[in-house]
Design an enzyme around this catalytic site. Structure first.
Site, short mmCIF file in Angstrom:
data_model
loop_
_atom_site.label_atom_id
_atom_site.label_comp_id
_atom_site.label_asym_id
_atom_site.label_seq_id
_atom_site.Cartn_x
_atom_site.Cartn_y
_atom_site.Cartn_z
N GLN A 176 -8.33 63.27 25.56
CA GLN A 176 -7.31 64.32 25.49
C GLN A 176 -5.92 63.77 25.19
O GLN A 176 -4.95 64.52 25.21
CB GLN A 176 -7.25 65.10 26.81
CG GLN A 176 -8.50 65.90 27.11
CD GLN A 176 -8.62 67.16 26.26
OE1 GLN A 176 -7.70 67.54 25.53
NE2 GLN A 176 -9.76 67.81 26.33
N CYS A 178 -16.06 71.32 32.91
CA CYS A 178 -16.78 70.03 33.08
C CYS A 178 -16.08 69.11 34.08
O CYS A 178 -16.26 67.88 34.02
CB CYS A 178 -16.99 69.30 31.77
SG CYS A 178 -18.02 70.14 30.59
N LYS A 227 -12.26 66.34 19.26
CA LYS A 227 -10.96 66.77 19.80
C LYS A 227 -9.84 66.42 18.84
O LYS A 227 -8.67 66.65 19.13
CB LYS A 227 -10.67 66.07 21.11
CG LYS A 227 -11.75 66.23 22.13
CD LYS A 227 -11.22 66.84 23.38
CE LYS A 227 -12.28 67.07 24.39
NZ LYS A 227 -13.13 68.20 24.09
N HIS A 238 -13.51 64.22 33.85
CA HIS A 238 -14.51 65.02 33.14
C HIS A 238 -15.88 64.43 33.49
O HIS A 238 -15.99 63.21 33.70
CB HIS A 238 -14.22 64.87 31.63
CG HIS A 238 -15.02 65.76 30.75
ND1 HIS A 238 -16.34 65.53 30.46
CD2 HIS A 238 -14.68 66.87 30.05
CE1 HIS A 238 -16.78 66.46 29.62
NE2 HIS A 238 -15.79 67.30 29.36
N ASP A 286 -10.22 56.88 29.48
CA ASP A 286 -10.80 58.01 28.76
C ASP A 286 -9.61 58.72 28.10
O ASP A 286 -8.85 59.43 28.76
CB ASP A 286 -11.53 58.94 29.72
CG ASP A 286 -12.00 60.22 29.03
OD1 ASP A 286 -11.70 60.41 27.83
OD2 ASP A 286 -12.65 61.05 29.69
C1 LIG Z 1 -11.04 64.15 29.13
C2 LIG Z 1 -12.37 64.29 28.45
N1 LIG Z 1 -13.23 63.28 28.49
C3 LIG Z 1 -14.43 63.35 27.89
C4 LIG Z 1 -14.80 64.48 27.20
C5 LIG Z 1 -16.17 64.54 26.59
O1 LIG Z 1 -16.24 64.00 25.35
P1 LIG Z 1 -17.64 63.97 24.59
O2 LIG Z 1 -18.10 65.37 24.48
O3 LIG Z 1 -17.32 63.33 23.29
O4 LIG Z 1 -18.55 63.15 25.45
C6 LIG Z 1 -13.94 65.56 27.12
C7 LIG Z 1 -14.27 66.82 26.43
O5 LIG Z 1 -15.22 67.05 25.76
C8 LIG Z 1 -12.69 65.46 27.76
O6 LIG Z 1 -11.82 66.47 27.72
#
Ligand SMILES: Cc1ncc(COP(=O)(O)O)c(C=O)c1O
Length: 302
Positions: free
Chosen positions: A97, A260, A120, A23, A94
């Protein structure tokens, strides 16, 4: 991720390794370090051997997603962390998800850092969590500083608090943090293994149902290897058009586009998908409703 990226003492020539399916949130903060001479290298998703080959004497950090928000596939972050540690490189997960959908044990993964997002996991937007091993957090110099981060300060410098206070500059988002705590307590009460089983069952129903929709291709592995995310494209239809029609004809919210994950999609010329995501509040009858609505949408467009 930005907080961490701003807190390492980077040197020109340092490298950060990421998976190819990150992402933007776990790609752009590392790319922004180009101003310190740091470069970012993508590594094949879910491939510990590729990671072992990619790590060099310049690698300062491996930062990888556990479950992809693009196609719901997961990688074995425990195996990847082991490879990084064999070369004395810290490993960040990360888990945006994965934490909301399954039991995660940071000690078992042996993650040095793990991040996830409140929105999430039924929590308020703009909240999130950063876990770090205490010896790593102690070594880092906070990149965002201000009120609440110091024991003392003078015109010449400051004595920082210990972690986590030294990273929490300024008045915090207390309302959001309390909301996140309530969400986490709720998820713990329901039980994430129960949530996981529920999602697997619904995802099976959804994916098998999608197999009979004309011209439809699912991105990513078989549903048994996916979390509750199903990304698909339909021959001859724009993913945004599919999402719009589902919304307008049946009140169903899906997401369309590259989610994204631009770098991966651009490299593979994936123009976008429609993504249906399932969670604990979805039901089998909603999946049937979705399949009927999609079949009608595709029928109308033909
Ligand atoms: C795998 C993953 N990482 C990071 C994010 C971003 O998180 P944040 O919006 O809290 O920065 C998302 C979705 O928003 C995601 O699906």
């Amino acid at each position: 991720v930005n907080l961490l990226a701003s807190s390492f003492d980077w040197k020109s020539g340092d490298e950060v390794l990421v998976s190819e399916k990150e992402h933007n949130s776990n790609l752009l903060p590392w790319q922004a370090l180009a101003r310190h001479g740091v470069s970012v290298k993508p590594v094949a998703f879910g491939d510990p051997d590729a990671l072992a080959k990619a790590i060099s004497g310049r690698t300062r950090l491996v930062a990888m997603v556990q479950t992809s928000n693009l196609d719901g596939s997961s990688q074995d972050v425990r195996a990847l962390a082991k490879v990084a540690h064999e070369r004395d490189v810290p490993f960040l997960v990360d888990a945006a998800q994965s934490v909301p959908h399954q039991e995660i044990d940071v000690r078992r993964i042996d993650a040095d850092f793990l991040v996830c997002s409140g929105h999430k996991m039924l929590g308020p937007s703009g909240t999130g969590l950063l876990y770090g091993k205490s010896h790593w957090l102690a070594r880092l110099t906070p990149g965002y500083v201000g009120g609440g981060t110091v024991k003392d300060a003078s015109y010449d410098g400051a004595v920082f608090e210990d972690a986590p206070q030294k990273f929490e500059a300024g008045l915090q988002n207390y309302a959001g943090i309390h909301g996140l705590r309530a969400a986490m307590e709720y998820l713990l009460k329901v039980g994430r293994s129960k949530i996981h089983d529920h999602e697997v069952a619904l995802n099976g129903q959804l994916s098998e149902g999608l197999a009979s929709v004309e011209g439809l291709t699912i991105l990513g592995p078989h549903w048994k290897e996916r979390c509750g995310i199903t990304s698909f494209s339909i021959a001859g239809m724009d993913p945004h058009q599919v999402s719009l029609l589902l919304d307008q004809s049946a009140g169903i919210a899906t997401r369309s586009g590259v989610h994204c994950v631009h770098a991966y999609c651009n490299a593979r010329k994936i123009m976008g998908t429609t993504r249906a995501s399932l969670y604990l509040y979805n039901t089998a009858s909603e999946v049937s409703y979705f399949l009927d609505a999609l079949t009608k949408v595709v029928g109308l467009a033909r």
